[in-house]
Design an enzyme around this catalytic site. Structure first.
Site, PDB file in Angstrom:
ATOM      1  N   ASP A 245       0.856  -1.200   0.000  1.00 45.67           N
ATOM      2  CA  ASP A 245       0.000   0.000   0.000  1.00 45.67           C
ATOM      3  C   ASP A 245       0.894   1.253   0.000  1.00 45.67           C
ATOM      4  O   ASP A 245       0.857   2.036   0.946  1.00 45.67           O
ATOM      5  CB  ASP A 245      -0.921  -0.009   1.237  1.00 45.67           C
ATOM      6  CG  ASP A 245      -0.155  -0.003   2.551  1.00 45.67           C
ATOM      7  OD1 ASP A 245       1.027  -0.439   2.569  1.00 45.67           O
ATOM      8  OD2 ASP A 245      -0.713   0.456   3.572  1.00 45.67           O
TER       9      ASP A 245
ATOM     10  N   HIS B 239       9.466   0.842   8.530  1.00 44.94           N
ATOM     11  CA  HIS B 239       8.945  -0.500   8.848  1.00 44.94           C
ATOM     12  C   HIS B 239       9.091  -1.516   7.704  1.00 44.94           C
ATOM     13  O   HIS B 239       9.607  -2.621   7.894  1.00 44.94           O
ATOM     14  CB  HIS B 239       7.459  -0.405   9.193  1.00 44.94           C
ATOM     15  CG  HIS B 239       7.145   0.483  10.334  1.00 44.94           C
ATOM     16  ND1 HIS B 239       7.224   0.083  11.635  1.00 44.94           N
ATOM     17  CD2 HIS B 239       6.755   1.782  10.367  1.00 44.94           C
ATOM     18  CE1 HIS B 239       6.885   1.079  12.434  1.00 44.94           C
ATOM     19  NE2 HIS B 239       6.595   2.124  11.687  1.00 44.94           N
TER      20      HIS B 239
HETATM   21  C1  BDR Z   1       2.842  -0.029   8.675  1.00 43.38           C
HETATM   22  O1  BDR Z   1       1.773   0.878   8.458  1.00 43.38           O
HETATM   23  C2  BDR Z   1       2.065   1.742   7.391  1.00 43.38           C
HETATM   24  O2  BDR Z   1       1.951   3.080   7.763  1.00 43.38           O
HETATM   25  C3  BDR Z   1       3.458   1.420   6.923  1.00 43.38           C
HETATM   26  O3  BDR Z   1       3.547   1.463   5.505  1.00 43.38           O
HETATM   27  C4  BDR Z   1       3.764   0.052   7.479  1.00 43.38           C
HETATM   28  O4  BDR Z   1       3.446  -0.959   6.544  1.00 43.38           O
HETATM   29  C5  BDR Z   1       3.502   0.300   9.998  1.00 43.38           C
HETATM   30  O5  BDR Z   1       2.593   0.209  11.052  1.00 43.38           O
HETATM   31 CA    CA Z   2       2.970  -0.440   4.164  1.00 43.10          CA
END
Ligand code: BDR
Ligand code: CA
Length: 325
Positions: free
Chosen positions: A10, A247
């Site tokens: 995403d 992340h």
């Molecule tokens: C996840 O949530 C999204 O904001 C980031 O892309 C990552 O996959 C971290 O909590």
């Molecule tokens: Ca993500």
């Protein structure tokens, strides 16, 4: 033989790091990028995946997937999702990159994932960087085929950690139903690597790294640097520190090099909560064995080295010699 990988994503700034690194990795055969509603609505995340394939000059197909989470799909509603303050209005830190539709596929992400696993049983690895809605929908449609996934690397969840509620991480909170389906239905059959907040929060990109990317990383480095500014501000305002947790890059790096992790719980089973208060919370089931490995901690220096190496291969030696004051 190259590893066969589907990136389910995403994008999202941190997704973009992982996608750029994966598309540059010659050991991987990226079979397609499947998009899922998460950081932004589906049309924006599809546009962002197209932008990234074009930025890197790759003819990799992009597939449109779930337009909302499974609960809304079941109830025939859509809740507008917007993580402007995290990822910027365009989802990529307001970099407003150009793109066209030539890599956009004309079948859905769900069809693509199922067809591909049927074609290559027990060979396909899924790097899941967003909510697990697409995979959940695939399970609903064809569980037996999904059991033939070779592995799923999922950025999400956390043990005793949350970033959306005190209990839950964003991807797993946003679609707790799909998350539960994935763990309940697949954890006895498929290797699942949970790279959640315990793992990701042990790593960081700091302002020295970003400066290095800006000075040495050519056009891509500048874009990554610029993209990360919005995200970095959030970390400062929200957590009070300079730097950011990327992340999804941690999940990608764990997929390509296990050395990034220094603490992993292996062979466990995960329980996903769906009640209102604990929606999306993940806990390890006591005394039950399954195929989930939970990455609990990473080595921050190895993370940084691997990150620079995977984004800017030829600059790595120089990065190691840079002095900071
Ligand atoms: C996840 O949530 C999204 O904001 C980031 O892309 C990552 O996959 C971290 O909590
Ligand atoms: Ca993500």
């Amino acid at each position: 033989m190259k590893r066969k990988v589907i990136i389910d994503t995403d994008p999202g700034i941190d997704d973009a790091y992982a996608i750029i690194a994966a598309l540059n990795n010659e050991d991987l055969d990226i079979l397609g990028i499947t998009c899922v509603c998460g950081n932004k609505g589906i049309d924006i995340v599809v546009a962002n995946a197209l932008k990234l394939t074009q930025l890197l000059n790759k003819d990799i197909s992009v597939f449109k997937g779930a337009i909302t989470n499974m609960s809304n799909i079941r109830n025939k509603t859509i809740d507008p999702i917007d993580a402007d303050q995290v990822h910027g209005a365009d989802g990529l830190g307001n970099t407003n990159l150009d793109y066209d539709d030539h890599n956009l596929a004309n079948i859905s992400a769900i069809e693509f994932i199922i067809n591909t696993i049927k074609k290559y049983p027990n060979e396909v690895e899924i790097l899941a960087l967003g909510p697990l809605t697409n995979i959940g929908l695939c399970i609903e449609k064809d569980l037996e085929t999904m059991k033939q996934t070779k592995a799923i690397y999922s950025m999400g969840g956390g043990i005793d950690k949350g970033n959306t509620t005190p209990y839950a991480e964003f991807n797993y909170y946003y679609d707790e139903i799909a998350t539960k389906l994935v763990y309940d239905q697949l954890q006895d059959h498929v290797k699942i690597y949970m790279i959640g907040l315990n793992a990701t929060h042990s790593t960081r990109v700091d302002h020295n790294d970003l400066a290095f990317m800006l000075y040495e990383g050519d056009m891509i480095g500048k874009i990554i640097h610029n993209m990360t500014q919005v995200y970095g501000q959030l970390y400062y305002r929200h957590y009070g520190y300079l730097g950011a947790v990327i992340h999804d890059m941690v999940a990608y790096l764990y997929m390509i090099d296990r050395n990034v992790a220094d603490k992993v719980f292996t062979g466990v089973a995960i329980e996903v909560k769906t009640d209102k208060e604990h929606r999306g919370q993940t806990t390890i089931k006591k005394d039950i064995k399954a195929n989930v490995n939970v990455v609990m901690h990473c080595n921050p220096d190895i993370f940084k080295s691997l990150m620079i190496k995977s984004l800017f291969k030829d600059k790595y030696e120089k990065y190691l010699k840079v002095k900071t004051i």
